[in-house]
Design a protein around this motif. Sequence first.
Motif, PDB file in Angstrom:
ATOM      1  N   HIS A 158       0.833  -1.205   0.000  1.00  0.00           N
ATOM      2  CA  HIS A 158       0.000   0.000   0.000  1.00  0.00           C
ATOM      3  C   HIS A 158       0.871   1.258   0.000  1.00  0.00           C
ATOM      4  CE1 HIS A 158      -3.158   2.838   0.992  1.00  0.00           C
ATOM      5  NE2 HIS A 158      -2.462   3.200   2.060  1.00  0.00           N
ATOM      6  N   ALA A 159       1.895   1.264   0.832  1.00  0.00           N
ATOM      7  CA  ALA A 159       2.780   2.436   0.926  1.00  0.00           C
ATOM      8  C   ALA A 159       3.463   2.710  -0.418  1.00  0.00           C
ATOM      9  CB  ALA A 159       3.811   2.221   2.035  1.00  0.00           C
ATOM     10  N   TRP A 160       3.867   1.671  -1.128  1.00  0.00           N
ATOM     11  CA  TRP A 160       4.491   1.884  -2.441  1.00  0.00           C
ATOM     12  C   TRP A 160       3.501   2.502  -3.426  1.00  0.00           C
ATOM     13  CZ3 TRP A 160       7.141  -3.558  -2.526  1.00  0.00           C
ATOM     14  CH2 TRP A 160       8.345  -3.489  -1.821  1.00  0.00           C
ATOM     15  N   ARG A 161       2.242   2.063  -3.372  1.00  0.00           N
ATOM     16  CA  ARG A 161       1.224   2.676  -4.245  1.00  0.00           C
ATOM     17  C   ARG A 161       1.031   4.150  -3.883  1.00  0.00           C
ATOM     18  NH1 ARG A 161      -1.025  -2.325  -3.399  1.00  0.00           N
ATOM     19  NH2 ARG A 161      -2.478  -1.550  -1.826  1.00  0.00           N
ATOM     20  N   VAL A 162       0.976   4.438  -2.594  1.00  0.00           N
ATOM     21  CA  VAL A 162       0.824   5.820  -2.137  1.00  0.00           C
ATOM     22  C   VAL A 162       2.035   6.653  -2.564  1.00  0.00           C
ATOM     23  CG1 VAL A 162       0.729   7.283  -0.068  1.00  0.00           C
ATOM     24  CG2 VAL A 162      -0.715   5.242  -0.226  1.00  0.00           C
ATOM     25  N   MET A 163       3.218   6.089  -2.446  1.00  0.00           N
ATOM     26  CA  MET A 163       4.455   6.797  -2.803  1.00  0.00           C
ATOM     27  C   MET A 163       4.429   7.243  -4.259  1.00  0.00           C
ATOM     28  SD  MET A 163       8.378   5.463  -2.244  1.00  0.00           S
ATOM     29  CE  MET A 163       7.969   4.723  -0.663  1.00  0.00           C
ATOM     30  N   ARG A 164       3.844   6.431  -5.111  1.00  0.00           N
ATOM     31  CA  ARG A 164       3.769   6.795  -6.535  1.00  0.00           C
ATOM     32  C   ARG A 164       2.939   8.052  -6.745  1.00  0.00           C
ATOM     33  NH1 ARG A 164       3.688   2.717 -11.241  1.00  0.00           N
ATOM     34  NH2 ARG A 164       4.891   4.428 -12.086  1.00  0.00           N
ATOM     35  N   GLY A 165       2.119   8.418  -5.767  1.00  0.00           N
ATOM     36  CA  GLY A 165       1.298   9.616  -5.873  1.00  0.00           C
ATOM     37  C   GLY A 165       1.964  10.877  -5.357  1.00  0.00           C
ATOM     38  N   ILE A 166       3.153  10.765  -4.773  1.00  0.00           N
ATOM     39  CA  ILE A 166       3.866  11.961  -4.302  1.00  0.00           C
ATOM     40  C   ILE A 166       4.370  12.707  -5.532  1.00  0.00           C
ATOM     41  CG2 ILE A 166       5.790  12.852  -2.932  1.00  0.00           C
ATOM     42  CD1 ILE A 166       5.604  10.244  -1.254  1.00  0.00           C
ATOM     43  N   LYS A 167       3.963  13.937  -5.657  1.00  0.00           N
ATOM     44  CA  LYS A 167       4.235  14.717  -6.867  1.00  0.00           C
ATOM     45  C   LYS A 167       5.663  15.265  -6.900  1.00  0.00           C
ATOM     46  CE  LYS A 167       0.119  14.115  -8.368  1.00  0.00           C
ATOM     47  NZ  LYS A 167      -0.013  12.883  -9.094  1.00  0.00           N
ATOM     48  N   PRO A 168       6.231  15.382  -8.105  1.00  0.00           N
ATOM     49  CA  PRO A 168       7.552  16.000  -8.254  1.00  0.00           C
ATOM     50  C   PRO A 168       7.527  17.433  -7.720  1.00  0.00           C
ATOM     51  CG  PRO A 168       6.804  15.062 -10.341  1.00  0.00           C
ATOM     52  CD  PRO A 168       5.650  14.993  -9.386  1.00  0.00           C
ATOM     53  N   GLY A 169       8.577  17.822  -7.042  1.00  0.00           N
ATOM     54  CA  GLY A 169       8.671  19.169  -6.503  1.00  0.00           C
ATOM     55  C   GLY A 169       7.891  19.374  -5.217  1.00  0.00           C
ATOM     56  N   ALA A 170       7.271  18.317  -4.708  1.00  0.00           N
ATOM     57  CA  ALA A 170       6.474  18.412  -3.483  1.00  0.00           C
ATOM     58  C   ALA A 170       6.825  17.268  -2.536  1.00  0.00           C
ATOM     59  CB  ALA A 170       4.981  18.395  -3.821  1.00  0.00           C
ATOM     60  N   PRO A 171       8.095  17.183  -2.118  1.00  0.00           N
ATOM     61  CA  PRO A 171       8.477  16.081  -1.235  1.00  0.00           C
ATOM     62  C   PRO A 171       7.724  16.145   0.088  1.00  0.00           C
ATOM     63  CG  PRO A 171      10.242  17.706  -1.368  1.00  0.00           C
ATOM     64  CD  PRO A 171       9.200  18.113  -2.353  1.00  0.00           C
ATOM     65  N   VAL A 172       7.641  15.002   0.743  1.00  0.00           N
ATOM     66  CA  VAL A 172       6.990  14.893   2.048  1.00  0.00           C
ATOM     67  C   VAL A 172       7.996  14.312   3.038  1.00  0.00           C
ATOM     68  CG1 VAL A 172       4.697  14.575   1.027  1.00  0.00           C
ATOM     69  CG2 VAL A 172       6.071  12.576   1.620  1.00  0.00           C
ATOM     70  N   THR A 173       7.702  14.466   4.307  1.00  0.00           N
ATOM     71  CA  THR A 173       8.548  13.869   5.341  1.00  0.00           C
ATOM     72  C   THR A 173       8.098  12.420   5.571  1.00  0.00           C
ATOM     73  OG1 THR A 173       7.079  14.538   7.125  1.00  0.00           O
ATOM     74  CG2 THR A 173       8.834  16.102   6.488  1.00  0.00           C
ATOM     75  N   TYR A 174       8.919  11.658   6.283  1.00  0.00           N
ATOM     76  CA  TYR A 174       8.521  10.302   6.640  1.00  0.00           C
ATOM     77  C   TYR A 174       7.214  10.334   7.436  1.00  0.00           C
ATOM     78  CZ  TYR A 174      13.129   8.668   5.193  1.00  0.00           C
ATOM     79  OH  TYR A 174      14.245   8.378   4.461  1.00  0.00           O
ATOM     80  N   THR A 175       7.067  11.321   8.320  1.00  0.00           N
ATOM     81  CA  THR A 175       5.832  11.460   9.087  1.00  0.00           C
ATOM     82  C   THR A 175       4.661  11.746   8.153  1.00  0.00           C
ATOM     83  OG1 THR A 175       7.072  12.276  10.991  1.00  0.00           O
ATOM     84  CG2 THR A 175       4.716  12.758  10.947  1.00  0.00           C
ATOM     85  N   GLY A 176       4.849  12.660   7.214  1.00  0.00           N
ATOM     86  CA  GLY A 176       3.801  12.973   6.245  1.00  0.00           C
ATOM     87  C   GLY A 176       3.459  11.775   5.371  1.00  0.00           C
ATOM     88  N   PHE A 177       4.475  11.015   5.007  1.00  0.00           N
ATOM     89  CA  PHE A 177       4.253   9.820   4.194  1.00  0.00           C
ATOM     90  C   PHE A 177       3.456   8.774   4.976  1.00  0.00           C
ATOM     91  CE2 PHE A 177       6.266   5.754   2.488  1.00  0.00           C
ATOM     92  CZ  PHE A 177       5.350   5.627   1.457  1.00  0.00           C
ATOM     93  N   ALA A 178       3.775   8.609   6.261  1.00  0.00           N
ATOM     94  CA  ALA A 178       3.017   7.676   7.099  1.00  0.00           C
ATOM     95  C   ALA A 178       1.553   8.110   7.171  1.00  0.00           C
ATOM     96  CB  ALA A 178       3.624   7.603   8.502  1.00  0.00           C
ATOM     97  N   GLU A 179       1.326   9.413   7.286  1.00  0.00           N
ATOM     98  CA  GLU A 179      -0.050   9.928   7.317  1.00  0.00           C
ATOM     99  C   GLU A 179      -0.758   9.671   5.990  1.00  0.00           C
ATOM    100  OE1 GLU A 179       0.484  14.027   8.427  1.00  0.00           O
ATOM    101  OE2 GLU A 179       0.957  13.496  10.505  1.00  0.00           O
ATOM    102  N   LEU A 180      -0.072   9.958   4.879  1.00  0.00           N
ATOM    103  CA  LEU A 180      -0.661   9.707   3.560  1.00  0.00           C
ATOM    104  C   LEU A 180      -1.013   8.233   3.386  1.00  0.00           C
ATOM    105  CD1 LEU A 180       1.654  11.825   1.210  1.00  0.00           C
ATOM    106  CD2 LEU A 180      -0.766  12.235   1.695  1.00  0.00           C
ATOM    107  N   SER A 181      -0.217   7.373   4.004  1.00  0.00           N
ATOM    108  CA  SER A 181      -0.417   5.927   3.892  1.00  0.00           C
ATOM    109  C   SER A 181      -1.505   5.415   4.830  1.00  0.00           C
ATOM    110  CB  SER A 181       0.899   5.194   4.164  1.00  0.00           C
ATOM    111  OG  SER A 181       1.864   5.557   3.211  1.00  0.00           O
ATOM    112  N   GLY A 182      -2.086   6.309   5.612  1.00  0.00           N
ATOM    113  CA  GLY A 182      -3.187   5.928   6.483  1.00  0.00           C
ATOM    114  C   GLY A 182      -2.784   5.393   7.836  1.00  0.00           C
ATOM    115  N   ARG A 183      -1.503   5.459   8.157  1.00  0.00           N
ATOM    116  CA  ARG A 183      -1.024   4.980   9.453  1.00  0.00           C
ATOM    117  C   ARG A 183      -0.074   6.009  10.043  1.00  0.00           C
ATOM    118  NH1 ARG A 183       0.910  -1.072   8.977  1.00  0.00           N
ATOM    119  NH2 ARG A 183       1.584  -0.581  11.073  1.00  0.00           N
ATOM    120  N   PRO A 184      -0.607   7.104  10.595  1.00  0.00           N
ATOM    121  CA  PRO A 184       0.226   8.209  11.061  1.00  0.00           C
ATOM    122  C   PRO A 184       1.298   7.817  12.080  1.00  0.00           C
ATOM    123  CG  PRO A 184      -2.112   8.723  11.341  1.00  0.00           C
ATOM    124  CD  PRO A 184      -2.013   7.334  10.799  1.00  0.00           C
TER     125      PRO A 184
END
Length: 164
Positions: free
Chosen positions: A87-113
């Motif tokens: 799931h996290a890899w699928r979510v990662m593919r949605g992170i847009k160029p020029g708009a990096p996120v933190t590991y914390t933000g990525f965990a939140e995007l992945s539904g597990r803050p």
Amino acid sequence: MLLHSTLDTPAGSFTVVVTKTGAVRAAGFTTDVAELLKLVHPVLLEPARPGDPGDVGPAVRAYLEGDLTAIDAIEVEQHTAGAFMSHAWRVMRGIKPGAPVTYTGFAELSGRPAAVRAAAAACARNPVALFTPCHRVLRTDGSLGGYRWGLHVKEWLLQHESAA
């Protein structure tokens, strides 16, 4: 049979391992195909030989020339035993160029803050660099953190994406 091909990029040699249909199973800033094949999950592993990567090569060249979304349509085949990692890899593919996120933000995007370490592990175990853009995930303080292919590559990719 898998096919592999190496492209020269401003960040260094970039090798892709693809299926005959053009799905990327491994990719990284290296010429060491054996190293890349170690990243492929055993259920997806096949013998590999040099070959034309199909649409992957032109997509990477277009990305390098400034069309940062050119690689988004490239199919990837990643496999793991864990549902969160997939799931996290699928979510990662949605992170847009020029708009990096933190590991914390990525965990939140992945539904597990609270799963910041699991989010970081998804980045570290990503077998298809660039296409699943783990380089777009930063430490909580905004610093680069780690990158399998070297921090100079991660820095180049982020600068390339922010400049475009």
